[in-house]
Write a protein that holds these residues in place. Structure first.
Motif, PDB file in Angstrom:
ATOM      1  N   ALA A 166       1.472   9.578   2.632  1.00  0.00           N
ATOM      2  CA  ALA A 166       1.627   8.239   2.072  1.00  0.00           C
ATOM      3  C   ALA A 166       1.670   7.191   3.180  1.00  0.00           C
ATOM      4  CB  ALA A 166       2.899   8.181   1.232  1.00  0.00           C
ATOM      5  N   ALA A 167       2.393   7.489   4.264  1.00  0.00           N
ATOM      6  CA  ALA A 167       2.473   6.549   5.379  1.00  0.00           C
ATOM      7  C   ALA A 167       1.110   6.340   6.024  1.00  0.00           C
ATOM      8  CB  ALA A 167       3.482   7.057   6.410  1.00  0.00           C
ATOM      9  N   ALA A 168       0.357   7.426   6.197  1.00  0.00           N
ATOM     10  CA  ALA A 168      -0.976   7.313   6.803  1.00  0.00           C
ATOM     11  C   ALA A 168      -1.902   6.501   5.907  1.00  0.00           C
ATOM     12  CB  ALA A 168      -1.544   8.707   7.044  1.00  0.00           C
ATOM     13  N   THR A 169      -1.810   6.697   4.590  1.00  0.00           N
ATOM     14  CA  THR A 169      -2.642   5.929   3.666  1.00  0.00           C
ATOM     15  C   THR A 169      -2.280   4.445   3.723  1.00  0.00           C
ATOM     16  OG1 THR A 169      -2.806   7.856   2.197  1.00  0.00           O
ATOM     17  CG2 THR A 169      -3.361   5.710   1.256  1.00  0.00           C
ATOM     18  N   SER A 182      -7.584   8.419   9.430  1.00  0.00           N
ATOM     19  CA  SER A 182      -9.035   8.510   9.305  1.00  0.00           C
ATOM     20  C   SER A 182      -9.433   9.145   7.985  1.00  0.00           C
ATOM     21  CB  SER A 182      -9.605   9.316  10.480  1.00  0.00           C
ATOM     22  OG  SER A 182     -11.009   9.317  10.458  1.00  0.00           O
ATOM     23  N   VAL A 183      -8.733  10.207   7.616  1.00  0.00           N
ATOM     24  CA  VAL A 183      -9.016  10.889   6.340  1.00  0.00           C
ATOM     25  C   VAL A 183      -8.685   9.979   5.163  1.00  0.00           C
ATOM     26  CG1 VAL A 183      -8.363  12.835   4.880  1.00  0.00           C
ATOM     27  CG2 VAL A 183      -8.689  13.178   7.334  1.00  0.00           C
ATOM     28  N   ALA A 184      -7.603   9.191   5.297  1.00  0.00           N
ATOM     29  CA  ALA A 184      -7.147   8.336   4.196  1.00  0.00           C
ATOM     30  C   ALA A 184      -8.069   7.147   3.938  1.00  0.00           C
ATOM     31  CB  ALA A 184      -5.734   7.831   4.491  1.00  0.00           C
ATOM     32  N   LEU A 185      -8.968   6.829   4.860  1.00  0.00           N
ATOM     33  CA  LEU A 185      -9.845   5.666   4.680  1.00  0.00           C
ATOM     34  C   LEU A 185     -10.714   5.767   3.432  1.00  0.00           C
ATOM     35  CD1 LEU A 185     -10.993   4.916   8.337  1.00  0.00           C
ATOM     36  CD2 LEU A 185      -9.600   3.449   6.866  1.00  0.00           C
ATOM     37  N   SER A 186     -10.972   6.982   2.986  1.00  0.00           N
ATOM     38  CA  SER A 186     -11.818   7.162   1.797  1.00  0.00           C
ATOM     39  C   SER A 186     -11.022   7.149   0.503  1.00  0.00           C
ATOM     40  CB  SER A 186     -12.583   8.486   1.905  1.00  0.00           C
ATOM     41  OG  SER A 186     -11.680   9.578   1.986  1.00  0.00           O
ATOM     42  N   SER A 187      -9.703   6.956   0.578  1.00  0.00           N
ATOM     43  CA  SER A 187      -8.868   6.992  -0.628  1.00  0.00           C
ATOM     44  C   SER A 187      -9.042   5.720  -1.453  1.00  0.00           C
ATOM     45  CB  SER A 187      -7.394   7.168  -0.247  1.00  0.00           C
ATOM     46  OG  SER A 187      -6.909   6.013   0.410  1.00  0.00           O
ATOM     47  N   ASP A 188      -8.693   5.815  -2.725  1.00  0.00           N
ATOM     48  CA  ASP A 188      -8.802   4.657  -3.631  1.00  0.00           C
ATOM     49  C   ASP A 188      -7.869   3.533  -3.217  1.00  0.00           C
ATOM     50  OD1 ASP A 188     -10.652   6.057  -5.110  1.00  0.00           O
ATOM     51  OD2 ASP A 188      -9.174   6.832  -6.548  1.00  0.00           O
ATOM     52  N   VAL A 189      -6.702   3.880  -2.690  1.00  0.00           N
ATOM     53  CA  VAL A 189      -5.745   2.855  -2.275  1.00  0.00           C
ATOM     54  C   VAL A 189      -6.334   1.990  -1.161  1.00  0.00           C
ATOM     55  CG1 VAL A 189      -3.488   2.451  -1.210  1.00  0.00           C
ATOM     56  CG2 VAL A 189      -3.745   4.229  -2.955  1.00  0.00           C
ATOM     57  N   VAL A 190      -6.917   2.632  -0.173  1.00  0.00           N
ATOM     58  CA  VAL A 190      -7.501   1.889   0.945  1.00  0.00           C
ATOM     59  C   VAL A 190      -8.681   1.056   0.473  1.00  0.00           C
ATOM     60  CG1 VAL A 190      -8.653   2.106   3.170  1.00  0.00           C
ATOM     61  CG2 VAL A 190      -6.720   3.592   2.636  1.00  0.00           C
ATOM     62  N   ASP A 199      -0.937   2.886   6.276  1.00  0.00           N
ATOM     63  CA  ASP A 199      -1.416   2.391   7.571  1.00  0.00           C
ATOM     64  C   ASP A 199      -2.921   2.146   7.535  1.00  0.00           C
ATOM     65  OD1 ASP A 199       1.103   2.450   8.666  1.00  0.00           O
ATOM     66  OD2 ASP A 199       0.862   4.436   9.560  1.00  0.00           O
ATOM     67  N   ALA A 200      -3.648   3.085   6.914  1.00  0.00           N
ATOM     68  CA  ALA A 200      -5.103   2.935   6.823  1.00  0.00           C
ATOM     69  C   ALA A 200      -5.473   1.719   5.982  1.00  0.00           C
ATOM     70  CB  ALA A 200      -5.723   4.199   6.231  1.00  0.00           C
ATOM     71  N   ALA A 201      -4.708   1.478   4.906  1.00  0.00           N
ATOM     72  CA  ALA A 201      -4.977   0.314   4.062  1.00  0.00           C
ATOM     73  C   ALA A 201      -4.698  -0.983   4.815  1.00  0.00           C
ATOM     74  CB  ALA A 201      -4.121   0.392   2.799  1.00  0.00           C
ATOM     75  N   ALA A 202      -3.581  -1.019   5.531  1.00  0.00           N
ATOM     76  CA  ALA A 202      -3.251  -2.212   6.312  1.00  0.00           C
ATOM     77  C   ALA A 202      -4.284  -2.457   7.399  1.00  0.00           C
ATOM     78  CB  ALA A 202      -1.857  -2.061   6.917  1.00  0.00           C
ATOM     79  N   LEU A 203      -4.763  -1.371   8.012  1.00  0.00           N
ATOM     80  CA  LEU A 203      -5.759  -1.504   9.073  1.00  0.00           C
ATOM     81  C   LEU A 203      -7.100  -1.969   8.500  1.00  0.00           C
ATOM     82  CD1 LEU A 203      -6.274  -1.115  12.094  1.00  0.00           C
ATOM     83  CD2 LEU A 203      -7.015   1.227  11.574  1.00  0.00           C
ATOM     84  N   ALA A 204      -7.520  -1.378   7.376  1.00  0.00           N
ATOM     85  CA  ALA A 204      -8.779  -1.796   6.755  1.00  0.00           C
ATOM     86  C   ALA A 204      -8.710  -3.260   6.328  1.00  0.00           C
ATOM     87  CB  ALA A 204      -9.081  -0.903   5.556  1.00  0.00           C
ATOM     88  N   ALA A 242       0.828  -1.209   0.000  1.00  0.00           N
ATOM     89  CA  ALA A 242       0.000   0.000   0.000  1.00  0.00           C
ATOM     90  C   ALA A 242       0.858   1.253   0.000  1.00  0.00           C
ATOM     91  CB  ALA A 242      -0.922  -0.008   1.218  1.00  0.00           C
ATOM     92  N   LEU A 243       2.010   1.203   0.673  1.00  0.00           N
ATOM     93  CA  LEU A 243       2.897   2.363   0.715  1.00  0.00           C
ATOM     94  C   LEU A 243       3.425   2.689  -0.674  1.00  0.00           C
ATOM     95  CD1 LEU A 243       4.342   4.481   2.435  1.00  0.00           C
ATOM     96  CD2 LEU A 243       6.187   2.821   2.807  1.00  0.00           C
ATOM     97  N   VAL A 244       3.757   1.659  -1.440  1.00  0.00           N
ATOM     98  CA  VAL A 244       4.224   1.883  -2.808  1.00  0.00           C
ATOM     99  C   VAL A 244       3.118   2.538  -3.638  1.00  0.00           C
ATOM    100  CG1 VAL A 244       4.988   0.755  -4.934  1.00  0.00           C
ATOM    101  CG2 VAL A 244       5.876  -0.002  -2.718  1.00  0.00           C
ATOM    102  N   ALA A 245       1.896   2.022  -3.495  1.00  0.00           N
ATOM    103  CA  ALA A 245       0.778   2.584  -4.258  1.00  0.00           C
ATOM    104  C   ALA A 245       0.442   4.002  -3.809  1.00  0.00           C
ATOM    105  CB  ALA A 245      -0.449   1.682  -4.111  1.00  0.00           C
ATOM    106  N   ALA A 246       0.497   4.244  -2.487  1.00  0.00           N
ATOM    107  CA  ALA A 246       0.141   5.572  -1.960  1.00  0.00           C
ATOM    108  C   ALA A 246       1.186   6.619  -2.319  1.00  0.00           C
ATOM    109  CB  ALA A 246      -0.030   5.502  -0.450  1.00  0.00           C
ATOM    110  N   SER A 247       2.444   6.216  -2.424  1.00  0.00           N
ATOM    111  CA  SER A 247       3.514   7.172  -2.711  1.00  0.00           C
ATOM    112  C   SER A 247       3.355   7.801  -4.084  1.00  0.00           C
ATOM    113  CB  SER A 247       4.879   6.478  -2.617  1.00  0.00           C
ATOM    114  OG  SER A 247       5.103   5.993  -1.305  1.00  0.00           O
ATOM    115  N   GLU A 248       2.664   7.123  -4.972  1.00  0.00           N
ATOM    116  CA  GLU A 248       2.488   7.652  -6.329  1.00  0.00           C
ATOM    117  C   GLU A 248       1.502   8.809  -6.385  1.00  0.00           C
ATOM    118  OE1 GLU A 248       1.270   4.325  -8.621  1.00  0.00           O
ATOM    119  OE2 GLU A 248       3.186   3.258  -8.454  1.00  0.00           O
TER     120      GLU A 248
END
Length: 402
Positions: free
Chosen positions: A329-332, A379-387, A334-339, A315-321
């Protein structure tokens, strides 16, 4: 332009008086707060300036004392106090704790200079002869009268000096700050720019009187209008940062509370055994925020055995883009791993299984979960496409036959 009824002065004065009353409880609670005390004094003086400078007030004071033009030294003294209070407040306001002693010393010098000017203004009025009452054009009418002339010029010189000093101090400080404080300082600079225009018009009208011309309209009409508007700008400049600070004091916890709600909802099933305070409109926001944060940490701890470091790395690789910063990117990630972990946890809950390989605590993998700001970013990153993509992947993987 001033009006015979004085409403153009009384209304702003009433508004400043209400603000002063609103600040009084805070001053009573913190009587040794020099900055707060300076602000309150400035508000009171501003109120007095507006109310006493109105034509009806000037006429009433003259009648009350039985001395024609007795209001003149009063008005000049109040305006001098107003200028001195402004300078003192800016000195204290712009000084850090390490400069407190220096700021106090300069403030005392400002008070002494203000007191000397006020004493001189009143002494010159007593020495002069101003037996004809002039409610609006005293400056030009007595421009050639001994002692009264000097009183008027002393006031204008002191007023101009204060305006130049304040403009320099505020512009210098405005270059170093940002946000509402800088906006307030720029308002003060604008107000004192109008004050300088007021002084210039007064000097021009007096100079015209000395040369035999009649430019009284500059002093009576235009200068008075500049004075009224400048006082409003200066007052607004001092009040704006204080009101903004008060607003942020209430707004910040509410904003954080609502920003954390998506993360709380994500972990709600996993944190069902967390502390529970019955929701109520009267529940303080601080308590609500504590409960939400406690529920989030409890939920993270519950699903932590299912947090997969490999999922976070992908997820970090995908979020960094697509992220604007490393923290985002780190928060995204983390949110993806948590979801992903929440989805896996729900599957095992539904299947009533709890494999041994998932019994370790992997909360350390979520670097953003250890700070308040990081939780908000997650929390904000939970709505991202990556998550969303990693959440769907977890659902598909767990529902597939093994």
């Amino acid at each position: 332009m001033t009006t015979p009824s004085g409403l153009s002065f009384y209304i702003p004065g009433a508004l400043l008086f209400l603000v002063a009353c609103a600040k009084l409880p805070a001053l009573i609670r913190n009587p040794r707060d020099q900055l707060l005390r300076s602000v309150w004094v400035l508000l009171v003086v501003s109120t007095a300036v507006f109310w006493c400078c109105a034509v009806p007030s000037i006429a009433a004071f003259n009648r009350l004392t039985g001395v024609p033009n007795a209001a003149a030294p009063l008005v000049y003294s109040l305006l001098t106090v107003f200028s001195g209070a402004n300078i003192s407040l800016i000195i204290r306001w712009s000084s850090g704790p390490e400069d407190a002693e220096k700021a106090a010393r300069w403030s005392r010098r400002c008070y002494v200079a203000t007191a000397v000017v006020i004493v001189a203004i009143n002494a010159l009025f007593l020495l002069g002869d101003a037996s004809v009452e002039r409610l609006r054009d005293l400056d030009t009418y007595y421009a050639s009268t001994p002692y009264i002339r000097e009183m008027i010029l002393l006031y204008l010189v002191a007023h101009t000096t204060a305006a130049i000093t304040m403009t320099i101090l505020c512009r210098r400080w405005a270059r170093e700050v940002h946000g509402e404080l800088r906006a307030g300082l720029l308002l003060i600079v604008g107000g004192y720019g109008l004050n300088l225009a007021y002084d210039a018009l007064k000097f021009a009208a007096i100079g015209a009187h000395w040369s035999g011309r009649n430019w009284d309209v500059l002093s009576v009409t235009y200068a008075a209008s500049f004075a009224s508007f400048s006082a409003l700008l200066i007052g607004a400049g001092f009040i704006l940062p204080l009101l903004s600070q008060r607003f942020m004091y209430f707004w910040t916890p509410w904003r954080r509370y609502y920003q954390l709600r998506p993360l709380w909802r994500e972990l709600r099933d996993a944190s069902e055994h967390s502390m529970s305070i019955g929701p109520s409109m009267r529940t303080p926001i601080a308590i609500r925020l504590v409960q939400v944060e406690a529920d989030i940490h409890d939920g993270i701890l519950t699903v932590s055995p299912h947090i997969d470091a490999r999922v976070r790395s992908q997820a970090l690789v995908a979020a960094s883009e697509s992220s604007r910063s490393d923290e985002e990117a780190a928060a995204t990630a983390d949110a993806a791993a948590l979801a992903h972990a929440v989805s896996v946890w729900r599957h095992h809950q539904a299947a009533a299984t709890d494999p041994e390989e998932h019994m370790n605590d992997h909360t350390e993998s979520l670097t953003s979960a250890h700070t308040p700001t990081g939780l908000v970013r997650m929390s904000v990153a939970l709505s991202s496409d990556v998550v969303q993509r990693f959440r769907r992947h977890a659902v598909v993987a767990e529902s597939s036959p093994r």
